[in-house]
Design a protein around this motif. Structure first.
Motif, PDB file in Angstrom:
ATOM      1  N   GLU A  81       0.829  -1.206   0.000  1.00  0.00           N
ATOM      2  CA  GLU A  81       0.000   0.000   0.000  1.00  0.00           C
ATOM      3  C   GLU A  81       0.862   1.255   0.000  1.00  0.00           C
ATOM      4  OE1 GLU A  81      -2.807  -0.133   3.226  1.00  0.00           O
ATOM      5  OE2 GLU A  81      -3.606  -2.066   2.578  1.00  0.00           O
ATOM      6  N   ALA A  82       1.921   1.246   0.820  1.00  0.00           N
ATOM      7  CA  ALA A  82       2.810   2.405   0.879  1.00  0.00           C
ATOM      8  C   ALA A  82       3.515   2.621  -0.454  1.00  0.00           C
ATOM      9  CB  ALA A  82       3.834   2.219   1.995  1.00  0.00           C
ATOM     10  N   THR A  83       3.943   1.533  -1.082  1.00  0.00           N
ATOM     11  CA  THR A  83       4.606   1.630  -2.383  1.00  0.00           C
ATOM     12  C   THR A  83       3.651   2.173  -3.430  1.00  0.00           C
ATOM     13  OG1 THR A  83       6.059  -0.206  -1.817  1.00  0.00           O
ATOM     14  CG2 THR A  83       5.868   0.333  -4.145  1.00  0.00           C
ATOM     15  N   GLN A  84       2.415   1.707  -3.406  1.00  0.00           N
ATOM     16  CA  GLN A  84       1.412   2.197  -4.357  1.00  0.00           C
ATOM     17  C   GLN A  84       1.156   3.687  -4.141  1.00  0.00           C
ATOM     18  OE1 GLN A  84       0.139   0.580  -6.956  1.00  0.00           O
ATOM     19  NE2 GLN A  84      -0.848   2.474  -7.534  1.00  0.00           N
ATOM     20  N   LEU A  85       1.071   4.103  -2.902  1.00  0.00           N
ATOM     21  CA  LEU A  85       0.862   5.513  -2.592  1.00  0.00           C
ATOM     22  C   LEU A  85       2.047   6.348  -3.074  1.00  0.00           C
ATOM     23  CD1 LEU A  85      -0.898   7.656  -1.214  1.00  0.00           C
ATOM     24  CD2 LEU A  85       0.320   7.158   0.905  1.00  0.00           C
ATOM     25  N   LYS A  86       3.265   5.859  -2.820  1.00  0.00           N
ATOM     26  CA  LYS A  86       4.460   6.570  -3.292  1.00  0.00           C
ATOM     27  C   LYS A  86       4.468   6.682  -4.809  1.00  0.00           C
ATOM     28  CE  LYS A  86       7.425   5.148   0.535  1.00  0.00           C
ATOM     29  NZ  LYS A  86       8.566   4.304   0.925  1.00  0.00           N
ATOM     30  N   LEU A  87       4.112   5.607  -5.480  1.00  0.00           N
ATOM     31  CA  LEU A  87       4.074   5.612  -6.935  1.00  0.00           C
ATOM     32  C   LEU A  87       3.070   6.631  -7.460  1.00  0.00           C
ATOM     33  CD1 LEU A  87       5.007   4.359  -9.606  1.00  0.00           C
ATOM     34  CD2 LEU A  87       3.199   2.666  -9.335  1.00  0.00           C
ATOM     35  N   THR A  88       1.915   6.676  -6.840  1.00  0.00           N
ATOM     36  CA  THR A  88       0.892   7.642  -7.248  1.00  0.00           C
ATOM     37  C   THR A  88       1.387   9.070  -7.035  1.00  0.00           C
ATOM     38  OG1 THR A  88      -0.840   6.066  -6.650  1.00  0.00           O
ATOM     39  CG2 THR A  88      -1.499   8.370  -6.870  1.00  0.00           C
ATOM     40  N   VAL A  89       1.986   9.317  -5.887  1.00  0.00           N
ATOM     41  CA  VAL A  89       2.499  10.662  -5.597  1.00  0.00           C
ATOM     42  C   VAL A  89       3.601  11.030  -6.578  1.00  0.00           C
ATOM     43  CG1 VAL A  89       3.772  12.034  -3.893  1.00  0.00           C
ATOM     44  CG2 VAL A  89       1.819  10.645  -3.177  1.00  0.00           C
ATOM     45  N   LEU A  90       4.519  10.116  -6.837  1.00  0.00           N
ATOM     46  CA  LEU A  90       5.606  10.396  -7.786  1.00  0.00           C
ATOM     47  C   LEU A  90       5.070  10.647  -9.193  1.00  0.00           C
ATOM     48  CD1 LEU A  90       8.371   7.871  -6.696  1.00  0.00           C
ATOM     49  CD2 LEU A  90       8.467  10.366  -6.570  1.00  0.00           C
ATOM     50  N   GLU A  91       4.087   9.867  -9.593  1.00  0.00           N
ATOM     51  CA  GLU A  91       3.493  10.063 -10.909  1.00  0.00           C
ATOM     52  C   GLU A  91       2.869  11.452 -11.005  1.00  0.00           C
ATOM     53  OE1 GLU A  91      -0.242   8.087 -12.943  1.00  0.00           O
ATOM     54  OE2 GLU A  91       1.440   6.669 -12.830  1.00  0.00           O
ATOM     55  N   LEU A  97       5.684  18.438 -12.884  1.00  0.00           N
ATOM     56  CA  LEU A  97       6.986  18.956 -13.320  1.00  0.00           C
ATOM     57  C   LEU A  97       7.066  19.099 -14.830  1.00  0.00           C
ATOM     58  CD1 LEU A  97       9.614  17.100 -11.104  1.00  0.00           C
ATOM     59  CD2 LEU A  97       9.048  19.519 -11.064  1.00  0.00           C
ATOM     60  N   ASN A  98       6.487  18.177 -15.534  1.00  0.00           N
ATOM     61  CA  ASN A  98       6.603  18.152 -16.991  1.00  0.00           C
ATOM     62  C   ASN A  98       5.381  18.738 -17.699  1.00  0.00           C
ATOM     63  OD1 ASN A  98       9.168  16.889 -17.020  1.00  0.00           O
ATOM     64  ND2 ASN A  98       8.139  15.002 -16.401  1.00  0.00           N
ATOM     65  N   LYS A  99       4.496  19.350 -16.931  1.00  0.00           N
ATOM     66  CA  LYS A  99       3.265  19.868 -17.523  1.00  0.00           C
ATOM     67  C   LYS A  99       3.559  20.892 -18.624  1.00  0.00           C
ATOM     68  CE  LYS A  99      -1.286  20.793 -15.826  1.00  0.00           C
ATOM     69  NZ  LYS A  99      -2.088  21.091 -14.651  1.00  0.00           N
ATOM     70  N   ASP A 100       4.457  21.828 -18.341  1.00  0.00           N
ATOM     71  CA  ASP A 100       4.786  22.853 -19.337  1.00  0.00           C
ATOM     72  C   ASP A 100       5.431  22.233 -20.570  1.00  0.00           C
ATOM     73  OD1 ASP A 100       3.790  24.854 -17.742  1.00  0.00           O
ATOM     74  OD2 ASP A 100       5.731  25.245 -16.771  1.00  0.00           O
ATOM     75  N   ALA A 115      -2.863  16.171 -27.598  1.00  0.00           N
ATOM     76  CA  ALA A 115      -3.203  15.061 -26.700  1.00  0.00           C
ATOM     77  C   ALA A 115      -3.742  15.613 -25.399  1.00  0.00           C
ATOM     78  CB  ALA A 115      -1.967  14.200 -26.438  1.00  0.00           C
ATOM     79  N   GLU A 116      -4.173  14.730 -24.552  1.00  0.00           N
ATOM     80  CA  GLU A 116      -4.709  15.157 -23.262  1.00  0.00           C
ATOM     81  C   GLU A 116      -3.615  15.808 -22.437  1.00  0.00           C
ATOM     82  OE1 GLU A 116      -6.586  12.107 -21.027  1.00  0.00           O
ATOM     83  OE2 GLU A 116      -7.659  11.342 -22.750  1.00  0.00           O
ATOM     84  N   ASP A 117      -3.973  16.853 -21.727  1.00  0.00           N
ATOM     85  CA  ASP A 117      -2.997  17.538 -20.874  1.00  0.00           C
ATOM     86  C   ASP A 117      -2.671  16.713 -19.636  1.00  0.00           C
ATOM     87  OD1 ASP A 117      -2.943  19.635 -22.599  1.00  0.00           O
ATOM     88  OD2 ASP A 117      -4.395  20.854 -21.481  1.00  0.00           O
ATOM     89  N   ASN A 118      -3.561  15.853 -19.214  1.00  0.00           N
ATOM     90  CA  ASN A 118      -3.377  15.111 -17.965  1.00  0.00           C
ATOM     91  C   ASN A 118      -2.787  13.723 -18.177  1.00  0.00           C
ATOM     92  OD1 ASN A 118      -4.460  17.229 -16.514  1.00  0.00           O
ATOM     93  ND2 ASN A 118      -6.554  16.458 -16.722  1.00  0.00           N
ATOM     94  N   ALA A 119      -2.145  13.477 -19.317  1.00  0.00           N
ATOM     95  CA  ALA A 119      -1.567  12.154 -19.560  1.00  0.00           C
ATOM     96  C   ALA A 119      -0.463  11.888 -18.543  1.00  0.00           C
ATOM     97  CB  ALA A 119      -1.013  12.070 -20.972  1.00  0.00           C
ATOM     98  N   SER A 120      -0.428  10.699 -17.987  1.00  0.00           N
ATOM     99  CA  SER A 120       0.577  10.402 -16.966  1.00  0.00           C
ATOM    100  C   SER A 120       1.892  10.013 -17.621  1.00  0.00           C
ATOM    101  CB  SER A 120       0.089   9.272 -16.057  1.00  0.00           C
ATOM    102  OG  SER A 120       0.147   8.057 -16.744  1.00  0.00           O
ATOM    103  N   MET A 121       2.955  10.160 -16.857  1.00  0.00           N
ATOM    104  CA  MET A 121       4.285   9.792 -17.352  1.00  0.00           C
ATOM    105  C   MET A 121       4.352   8.290 -17.631  1.00  0.00           C
ATOM    106  SD  MET A 121       6.048  12.464 -17.709  1.00  0.00           S
ATOM    107  CE  MET A 121       7.649  11.774 -17.956  1.00  0.00           C
ATOM    108  N   VAL A 122       3.685   7.514 -16.808  1.00  0.00           N
ATOM    109  CA  VAL A 122       3.720   6.063 -16.994  1.00  0.00           C
ATOM    110  C   VAL A 122       3.084   5.708 -18.327  1.00  0.00           C
ATOM    111  CG1 VAL A 122       2.913   3.865 -16.107  1.00  0.00           C
ATOM    112  CG2 VAL A 122       3.762   5.597 -14.531  1.00  0.00           C
ATOM    113  N   THR A 123       1.966   6.333 -18.637  1.00  0.00           N
ATOM    114  CA  THR A 123       1.307   6.067 -19.911  1.00  0.00           C
ATOM    115  C   THR A 123       2.192   6.510 -21.059  1.00  0.00           C
ATOM    116  OG1 THR A 123      -0.825   6.390 -18.852  1.00  0.00           O
ATOM    117  CG2 THR A 123      -0.787   6.452 -21.258  1.00  0.00           C
ATOM    118  N   LEU A 124       2.818   7.669 -20.903  1.00  0.00           N
ATOM    119  CA  LEU A 124       3.722   8.156 -21.942  1.00  0.00           C
ATOM    120  C   LEU A 124       4.895   7.199 -22.112  1.00  0.00           C
ATOM    121  CD1 LEU A 124       3.787  11.991 -21.178  1.00  0.00           C
ATOM    122  CD2 LEU A 124       2.648  10.833 -23.074  1.00  0.00           C
ATOM    123  N   ASP A 125       5.423   6.717 -21.019  1.00  0.00           N
ATOM    124  CA  ASP A 125       6.544   5.785 -21.089  1.00  0.00           C
ATOM    125  C   ASP A 125       6.125   4.493 -21.780  1.00  0.00           C
ATOM    126  OD1 ASP A 125       8.265   7.550 -19.904  1.00  0.00           O
ATOM    127  OD2 ASP A 125       8.052   6.696 -17.888  1.00  0.00           O
TER     128      ASP A 125
END
Length: 153
Positions: A81-91, A97-100, A115-125
């Protein structure tokens, strides 16, 4: 020697049939069987006591192992659970950070968003990795084709 020393004995060398000395009477077959059964019973009781002791110690070990297993599972669940929370926060942090930069990449010359402005880094990766895999496959096919051409010459 006693009074009934040699009741039926004819010679002094023969063993007396009955004597009054402190001798135990001879054991009958039934008495021998009874003694043997009593010895087996005692042996079985000893084995039973040993097995009961082993059962108690094995049960205690089992309970200890179960408790340890439950604690380990709970700890691992909390870690997950903690790892999942950290992953969500980092994402979310990477997205912010990369919004601009994403806006610059996703906006065309006419100012329209690609494209969508709210695309996550994980999806982009994931998309980027899929493109790389497709490129590698194309390059392999081209390489195989060039090898065939060279072999034919």
């Amino acid at each position: 020697r006693g009074v009934l020393h040699d009741i039926f004995a004819e010679d002094e060398d023969e063993t007396p049939i009955m004597s009054t000395e402190n001798e135990e009477p001879p054991m009958t077959a039934g008495m021998k069987a009874l003694v043997q059964v009593q010895q087996q019973l005692y042996s079985s009781e000893q084995k039973n006591a040993l097995l009961q002791s082993e059962i108690k110690s094995i049960k205690a070990e089992k309970e200890k192992a179960e408790t340890l297993h439950k604690v380990t599972v709970e700890n691992l669940s909390l870690e997950a659970e903690a790892t999942q929370l950290k992953l969500t926060v980092l994402e979310q942090y990477f997205v912010e950070l990369n919004k601009d930069e994403e806006m610059k990449r996703n906006t065309g010359a006419d100012g329209a968003t690609k494209a969508e402005d709210n695309a996550s880094m994980v999806t982009l990766d994931k998309a980027y990795v899929a493109e790389l895999k497709a490129d590698v496959e194309r390059f392999r096919d081209a390489s195989d084709e060039y090898k065939k051409q060279l072999e034919d010459q």
